[in-house]
Design a protein around this motif. Structure first.
Motif, PDB file in Angstrom:
ATOM      1  N   TYR A 165       7.654  -9.546  -2.644  1.00 29.81           N
ATOM      2  CA  TYR A 165       6.810 -10.088  -1.584  1.00 29.81           C
ATOM      3  C   TYR A 165       5.375  -9.584  -1.599  1.00 29.81           C
ATOM      4  CZ  TYR A 165      11.062 -12.167   0.088  1.00 29.81           C
ATOM      5  OH  TYR A 165      12.210 -12.924   0.158  1.00 29.81           O
ATOM      6  N   ALA A 166       5.033  -8.696  -2.502  1.00 28.65           N
ATOM      7  CA  ALA A 166       3.647  -8.249  -2.633  1.00 28.65           C
ATOM      8  C   ALA A 166       2.993  -8.925  -3.837  1.00 28.65           C
ATOM      9  CB  ALA A 166       3.583  -6.731  -2.792  1.00 28.65           C
ATOM     10  N   GLU A 167       1.698  -9.197  -3.712  1.00 31.28           N
ATOM     11  CA  GLU A 167       0.943  -9.802  -4.806  1.00 31.28           C
ATOM     12  C   GLU A 167       0.147  -8.768  -5.576  1.00 31.28           C
ATOM     13  OE1 GLU A 167      -1.322 -13.149  -3.476  1.00 31.28           O
ATOM     14  OE2 GLU A 167       0.412 -14.124  -2.555  1.00 31.28           O
ATOM     15  N   GLY A 168       0.239  -7.520  -5.165  1.00 30.71           N
ATOM     16  CA  GLY A 168      -0.433  -6.431  -5.852  1.00 30.71           C
ATOM     17  C   GLY A 168      -0.140  -5.124  -5.155  1.00 30.71           C
ATOM     18  N   PHE A 169      -0.465  -4.014  -5.824  1.00 31.75           N
ATOM     19  CA  PHE A 169      -0.240  -2.675  -5.284  1.00 31.75           C
ATOM     20  C   PHE A 169      -1.559  -1.934  -5.176  1.00 31.75           C
ATOM     21  CE2 PHE A 169       4.399  -1.774  -6.871  1.00 31.75           C
ATOM     22  CZ  PHE A 169       4.859  -2.784  -6.047  1.00 31.75           C
ATOM     23  N   ILE A 170      -1.750  -1.248  -4.071  1.00 30.11           N
ATOM     24  CA  ILE A 170      -2.844  -0.280  -3.927  1.00 30.11           C
ATOM     25  C   ILE A 170      -2.207   1.058  -3.600  1.00 30.11           C
ATOM     26  CG2 ILE A 170      -4.872   0.404  -2.596  1.00 30.11           C
ATOM     27  CD1 ILE A 170      -5.449  -2.547  -2.088  1.00 30.11           C
ATOM     28  N   ALA A 171      -2.480   2.053  -4.427  1.00 31.50           N
ATOM     29  CA  ALA A 171      -1.883   3.373  -4.235  1.00 31.50           C
ATOM     30  C   ALA A 171      -2.961   4.391  -3.905  1.00 31.50           C
ATOM     31  CB  ALA A 171      -1.122   3.804  -5.490  1.00 31.50           C
ATOM     32  N   LEU A 172      -2.761   5.089  -2.810  1.00 32.79           N
ATOM     33  CA  LEU A 172      -3.588   6.238  -2.457  1.00 32.79           C
ATOM     34  C   LEU A 172      -2.888   7.496  -2.961  1.00 32.79           C
ATOM     35  CD1 LEU A 172      -3.948   3.994   0.092  1.00 32.79           C
ATOM     36  CD2 LEU A 172      -5.626   5.739   0.691  1.00 32.79           C
ATOM     37  N   PRO A 173      -3.550   8.638  -2.877  1.00 31.37           N
ATOM     38  CA  PRO A 173      -2.899   9.872  -3.326  1.00 31.37           C
ATOM     39  C   PRO A 173      -1.515  10.033  -2.709  1.00 31.37           C
ATOM     40  CG  PRO A 173      -5.218  10.289  -2.921  1.00 31.37           C
ATOM     41  CD  PRO A 173      -4.953   8.878  -2.473  1.00 31.37           C
ATOM     42  N   GLY A 174      -0.548  10.302  -3.570  1.00 28.45           N
ATOM     43  CA  GLY A 174       0.830  10.420  -3.100  1.00 28.45           C
ATOM     44  C   GLY A 174       1.646  11.296  -4.021  1.00 28.45           C
ATOM     45  N   GLY A 175       2.898  11.440  -3.666  1.00 22.65           N
ATOM     46  CA  GLY A 175       3.800  12.294  -4.425  1.00 22.65           C
ATOM     47  C   GLY A 175       4.793  11.501  -5.240  1.00 22.65           C
ATOM     48  N   LEU A 176       6.020  12.024  -5.343  1.00 22.14           N
ATOM     49  CA  LEU A 176       7.009  11.438  -6.237  1.00 22.14           C
ATOM     50  C   LEU A 176       7.373  10.004  -5.854  1.00 22.14           C
ATOM     51  CD1 LEU A 176       9.419  14.481  -6.790  1.00 22.14           C
ATOM     52  CD2 LEU A 176       7.545  13.686  -8.245  1.00 22.14           C
ATOM     53  N   GLY A 177       7.452   9.722  -4.550  1.00 23.14           N
ATOM     54  CA  GLY A 177       7.767   8.361  -4.131  1.00 23.14           C
ATOM     55  C   GLY A 177       6.698   7.378  -4.563  1.00 23.14           C
ATOM     56  N   THR A 178       5.439   7.785  -4.430  1.00 29.29           N
ATOM     57  CA  THR A 178       4.328   6.935  -4.868  1.00 29.29           C
ATOM     58  C   THR A 178       4.362   6.763  -6.378  1.00 29.29           C
ATOM     59  OG1 THR A 178       2.988   7.705  -3.000  1.00 29.29           O
ATOM     60  CG2 THR A 178       1.814   6.666  -4.828  1.00 29.29           C
ATOM     61  N   PHE A 179       4.639   7.851  -7.108  1.00 27.60           N
ATOM     62  CA  PHE A 179       4.735   7.750  -8.575  1.00 27.60           C
ATOM     63  C   PHE A 179       5.849   6.792  -8.978  1.00 27.60           C
ATOM     64  CE2 PHE A 179       3.380  12.500  -8.685  1.00 27.60           C
ATOM     65  CZ  PHE A 179       2.103  12.166  -8.300  1.00 27.60           C
ATOM     66  N   ASP A 180       6.963   6.878  -8.268  1.00 28.46           N
ATOM     67  CA  ASP A 180       8.105   6.016  -8.568  1.00 28.46           C
ATOM     68  C   ASP A 180       7.713   4.551  -8.438  1.00 28.46           C
ATOM     69  OD1 ASP A 180      10.821   5.228  -9.008  1.00 28.46           O
ATOM     70  OD2 ASP A 180      11.116   5.111  -6.847  1.00 28.46           O
ATOM     71  N   GLU A 181       7.075   4.187  -7.339  1.00 35.39           N
ATOM     72  CA  GLU A 181       6.652   2.803  -7.139  1.00 35.39           C
ATOM     73  C   GLU A 181       5.608   2.396  -8.162  1.00 35.39           C
ATOM     74  OE1 GLU A 181       8.158   0.866  -5.244  1.00 35.39           O
ATOM     75  OE2 GLU A 181       9.163   2.100  -3.758  1.00 35.39           O
ATOM     76  N   VAL A 208       0.859  -1.185   0.000  1.00 32.89           N
ATOM     77  CA  VAL A 208       0.000   0.000   0.000  1.00 32.89           C
ATOM     78  C   VAL A 208       0.895   1.235   0.000  1.00 32.89           C
ATOM     79  CG1 VAL A 208      -1.823   1.258   1.193  1.00 32.89           C
ATOM     80  CG2 VAL A 208      -1.782  -1.250   1.274  1.00 32.89           C
ATOM     81  N   PHE A 209       0.675   2.102  -0.965  1.00 34.33           N
ATOM     82  CA  PHE A 209       1.475   3.312  -1.103  1.00 34.33           C
ATOM     83  C   PHE A 209       0.611   4.551  -0.922  1.00 34.33           C
ATOM     84  CE2 PHE A 209       3.481   0.090  -3.776  1.00 34.33           C
ATOM     85  CZ  PHE A 209       4.731   0.054  -3.198  1.00 34.33           C
ATOM     86  N   GLY A 210       1.235   5.635  -0.552  1.00 41.25           N
ATOM     87  CA  GLY A 210       0.539   6.898  -0.397  1.00 41.25           C
ATOM     88  C   GLY A 210       1.464   7.910   0.234  1.00 41.25           C
ATOM     89  N   SER A 211       1.026   9.136   0.272  1.00 40.11           N
ATOM     90  CA  SER A 211       1.876  10.239   0.696  1.00 40.11           C
ATOM     91  C   SER A 211       2.221  10.194   2.177  1.00 40.11           C
ATOM     92  CB  SER A 211       1.188  11.570   0.391  1.00 40.11           C
ATOM     93  OG  SER A 211       1.955  12.652   0.884  1.00 40.11           O
ATOM     94  N   ALA A 212       3.492  10.469   2.462  1.00 42.70           N
ATOM     95  CA  ALA A 212       3.920  10.638   3.858  1.00 42.70           C
ATOM     96  C   ALA A 212       3.353  11.920   4.453  1.00 42.70           C
ATOM     97  CB  ALA A 212       5.450  10.672   3.922  1.00 42.70           C
ATOM     98  N   ARG A 213       2.830  12.801   3.607  1.00 40.92           N
ATOM     99  CA  ARG A 213       2.314  14.093   4.069  1.00 40.92           C
ATOM    100  C   ARG A 213       0.817  14.065   4.350  1.00 40.92           C
ATOM    101  NH1 ARG A 213       5.778  18.274   0.165  1.00 40.92           N
ATOM    102  NH2 ARG A 213       7.729  17.091   0.264  1.00 40.92           N
ATOM    103  N   THR A 214       0.185  12.916   4.197  1.00 38.07           N
ATOM    104  CA  THR A 214      -1.238  12.797   4.502  1.00 38.07           C
ATOM    105  C   THR A 214      -1.448  12.946   6.004  1.00 38.07           C
ATOM    106  OG1 THR A 214      -1.560  11.289   2.637  1.00 38.07           O
ATOM    107  CG2 THR A 214      -3.251  11.286   4.346  1.00 38.07           C
ATOM    108  N   ARG A 215      -2.290  13.891   6.387  1.00 40.36           N
ATOM    109  CA  ARG A 215      -2.530  14.153   7.808  1.00 40.36           C
ATOM    110  C   ARG A 215      -3.653  13.264   8.353  1.00 40.36           C
ATOM    111  NH1 ARG A 215      -2.204  18.971   5.179  1.00 40.36           N
ATOM    112  NH2 ARG A 215      -4.491  19.167   5.227  1.00 40.36           N
ATOM    113  N   PRO A 216      -3.642  12.990   9.648  1.00 37.73           N
ATOM    114  CA  PRO A 216      -4.678  12.142  10.231  1.00 37.73           C
ATOM    115  C   PRO A 216      -6.098  12.645   9.984  1.00 37.73           C
ATOM    116  CG  PRO A 216      -2.871  12.387  11.777  1.00 37.73           C
ATOM    117  CD  PRO A 216      -2.580  13.315  10.630  1.00 37.73           C
ATOM    118  N   GLU A 217      -6.260  13.956   9.830  1.00 34.03           N
ATOM    119  CA  GLU A 217      -7.602  14.491   9.581  1.00 34.03           C
ATOM    120  C   GLU A 217      -8.006  14.420   8.108  1.00 34.03           C
ATOM    121  OE1 GLU A 217      -4.757  18.102   9.911  1.00 34.03           O
ATOM    122  OE2 GLU A 217      -5.038  16.128  10.854  1.00 34.03           O
TER     123      GLU A 217
END
Length: 257
Positions: A163-179, A74-83
């Motif tokens: 080791y993953a059988e699939g990817f789920i990506a939430l909104p993210g930035g360059l790191g998410t795009f890279d993966e 599961v990928f997504g932005s490190a900048r996503t806030r809890p709210e």
């Protein structure tokens, strides 16, 4: 100790499969450099030594994850806030993947990664974090049960894919795009098979898919089949179901469990 070429008299030396001649010959030995603590220490920063560090990262990663079982990254932005809404969605993704029988692998950082790890951990599943040494992030989030910290992006990305059988990506930035594009390239070139890729968040990812279709595909840079590698949705249940269906297909077609 260097030998000398019988025809030219020049010194030469073998270092494993490598031959060096003339001024490139090293007058000291590896054992000498290792044991003579009074000598220079620059050798620990050389490329051959770096190769051992890279090898160690692969060995540690393989050793830690070999018995993991079915897992989804599961990928997504490190900048996503809890709210943020995406934080709650990532928690739901982690929880429902565990309920479907998967371990959850993230980059181990804060934001959406933390949320997915939290959802998995609170659901009683295995929560994995593959961290990376960065100047602006430190440590793994507290919801990681199995954590590995990497120096090198390419070693870390290998662990995600292996080791993953699939990817789920939430909104993210360059790191998410890279993966994301790493996974798409590996699927397109058939380096990995039966590997679903789901982008959660139609309003976020829709523009990217429109560009791929209206520009990249229209100009013949990809094929129509390449677009079918991606599913864009707002439905977490659909994302998890696609993972389950792909796993079942992989097993029924004779792939490793």
């Amino acid at each position: 100790m260097a030998d000398h070429d019988a025809s030219t008299g020049d010194p030469y030396q073998y270092q494993g499969p490598v031959i060096i001649r003339g001024d490139q010959v090293d007058r000291s030995t590896a054992d000498q450099r290792l044991l003579d603590t009074r000598g220079p220490s620059d050798w620990v920063h050389t490329d051959p030594w770096r190769v051992l560090r890279i090898q160690a990262e692969f060995v540690e990663g393989f050793g830690a994850l070999a018995q993991l079982g079915p897992a989804v990254a599961v990928f997504g932005s490190a900048r996503t806030r809890p709210e943020d809404a995406a934080y709650g969605i990532a928690e739901e993704v982690g929880r429902k993947l565990v309920q479907a029988g998967y371990a959850v692998i993230t980059g181990g950082g804060p934001g959406a990664m933390e949320a997915a790890n939290k959802g998995a951990s609170e659901a009683g599943g295995v929560s994995v974090g593959l961290g990376i040494e960065l100047p602006f992030e430190s440590g793994l989030n507290p919801w990681v049960d199995v954590g590995i910290h990497f120096r090198y992006f390419f070693a870390r990305k290998t662990m995600f894919v292996k080791y993953a059988e699939g990817f789920i990506a939430l909104p993210g930035g360059l790191g998410t795009f890279d993966e994301l594009f790493e996974a798409l390239t590996l699927v397109q070139t058939q380096k990995i098979t039966t590997f679903p890729i789901v982008l959660l968040g139609t309003s976020y990812w829709g523009g990217l898919v429109d560009w791929l279709r209206d520009t990249v595909l229209a100009e013949g840079k990809i094929s129509a089949a390449d677009l079918k590698m991606i599913t864009v949705s707002d439905d977490v249940d659909l994302a998890v179901r696609l993972m389950v269906e792909a796993s079942r297909h992989h097993v029924s077609s004779g792939g490793p469990t």
